[in-house]
Design a protein around this motif. Structure first.
Motif, mmCIF file in Angstrom:
data_model
loop_
_atom_site.group_PDB
_atom_site.id
_atom_site.type_symbol
_atom_site.label_atom_id
_atom_site.label_comp_id
_atom_site.label_asym_id
_atom_site.label_seq_id
_atom_site.Cartn_x
_atom_site.Cartn_y
_atom_site.Cartn_z
ATOM 1 N N GLN A 1 0.834 -1.199 0.000
ATOM 2 C CA GLN A 1 0.000 0.000 0.000
ATOM 3 C C GLN A 1 0.866 1.245 0.000
ATOM 4 O O GLN A 1 1.822 1.349 0.774
ATOM 5 C CB GLN A 1 -0.905 -0.010 1.248
ATOM 6 N N ARG A 2 0.513 2.207 -0.887
ATOM 7 C CA ARG A 2 1.262 3.464 -0.968
ATOM 8 C C ARG A 2 0.988 4.302 0.251
ATOM 9 O O ARG A 2 -0.169 4.456 0.652
ATOM 10 C CB ARG A 2 0.822 4.238 -2.204
ATOM 11 N N GLN A 3 2.035 4.852 0.798
ATOM 12 C CA GLN A 3 1.839 5.757 1.929
ATOM 13 C C GLN A 3 1.611 7.167 1.421
ATOM 14 O O GLN A 3 2.227 7.580 0.434
ATOM 15 C CB GLN A 3 3.087 5.749 2.813
ATOM 16 N N LYS B 1 2.215 11.044 1.288
ATOM 17 C CA LYS B 1 3.458 11.798 1.580
ATOM 18 C C LYS B 1 3.192 12.956 2.518
ATOM 19 O O LYS B 1 2.100 13.511 2.519
ATOM 20 C CB LYS B 1 4.051 12.300 0.281
#
Lengths: 202, 202
Positions: B198-200, B202
């Motif tokens: 999963q992309r965090q 920013k």
């Protein structure tokens, strides 16, 4: 934990009052009963209620019994000259399961424990002392667990039993349990097992 | 194990039918009840019988309930557009306890298991399919344990749910549990947790 039903909540609450059963186990048991047919639950509930309300105790030895005199006291083939004094009904079952004892019992119903407020008068000690005169009792075995409270109870009993010089008093043998390893035994047990060593027949 | 009383024997016998309770534990529980006051036993027996005989199931989601419609289905504040499909009532309790889910449920009452003779017709699958048309259901979450039987059930369901192209199907996230160590995770879980990373923000 929140439950979708008050009935479940009650059942879980009551079950988790039992020793060693937490709320998660209680829920597991409840849902098991819910999945099983209704008869499983009704026969469990009935057996518990019947057991609690109809149980009687032997008038002689205070063992649990379905009749006024328990099957052990009523058995003429057993040695009524030897009485094994135990604290609990569980101990009777344990000793009976060994198949090594032919005498009768006397269940104290606990041990002397000042912390829990249990004194000698709360135990069936009087009935043991009144049981001895005019009986065929020759030996009393004190089979009480060797804990602080158990030892206190055994000491108290052996003092009381001095009244009857003709009755032998004995205690169950202490020592290393079968299969037990010497190095892991506590010092007192190991020490006693050396002092009270038993001669082997040649 | 021999018991001095038939009543005790019955109680021990019934208790030891419960999962995870052997005869020794059953005896301990029985003797605990025997020592406690009679009310403990009567309220336990009553709670169990009442639970088993008076329990009803929600007509919509098959969750246990004290009324015709369970408190979750009856709650207007919950999101009736999202249905979480679970195999068991236990799963409802577990998900509810997280406090993270605002939708409603559908309890299948088990998983497909050819070995135990449980087929799709033994589960509440029909009622799930009839529940969807003319409803506000937009998403169905398959929250079924990732075992062999669970995966079979989820696969069967997702095939059946193709009938409803407007309803989104999702499954609960698989991955490394919180506090779990990567090196001890099994290969399939670790592999999937990398593929489905999963992309965090920013």
């Amino acid at each position: 934990m929140e439950f979708p039903s008050k009935l479940i909540e009650n059942a879980v609450g009551e079950l988790s009052k039992l020793p060693g059963i937490g709320r998660k186990t209680a829920l597991r048991l409840t849902l098991h009963l819910l999945k099983a047919d209704t008869e499983t639950t009704s026969s469990l509930a009935e057996a518990l209620a019947k057991m609690r309300f109809e149980i009687t105790y032997c008038r002689t030895c205070h063992n649990i019994s379905d009749t006024e005199e328990c099957s052990i006291c009523a058995n003429k083939l057993r040695d009524h000259g030897t009485v094994c004094v135990v604290s609990d009904i569980r101990d009777v079952i344990a000793i009976e399961n060994t198949g090594q004892y032919q005498g009768v019992y006397h269940v104290l119903g606990g041990v002397i424990s000042p912390i829990e407020g249990i004194g000698p008068s709360d135990l069936h000690i009087d009935t043991l002392l009144t049981r001895i005169p005019d009986s065929e009792i020759k030996e009393i075995i004190l089979a009480i667990s060797p804990t602080m409270e158990g030892d206190t109870t055994a000491f108290f009993l052996s003092r009381k039993l001095r009244e009857f010089p003709d009755v032998h008093i004995s205690t169950i043998a202490r020592g290393i349990p079968m299969g037990g390893e010497l190095e892991y035994a506590d010092e007192i047990t190991l020490g006693r097992s050396i002092v009270e060593r038993q001669r082997q027949a040649k």
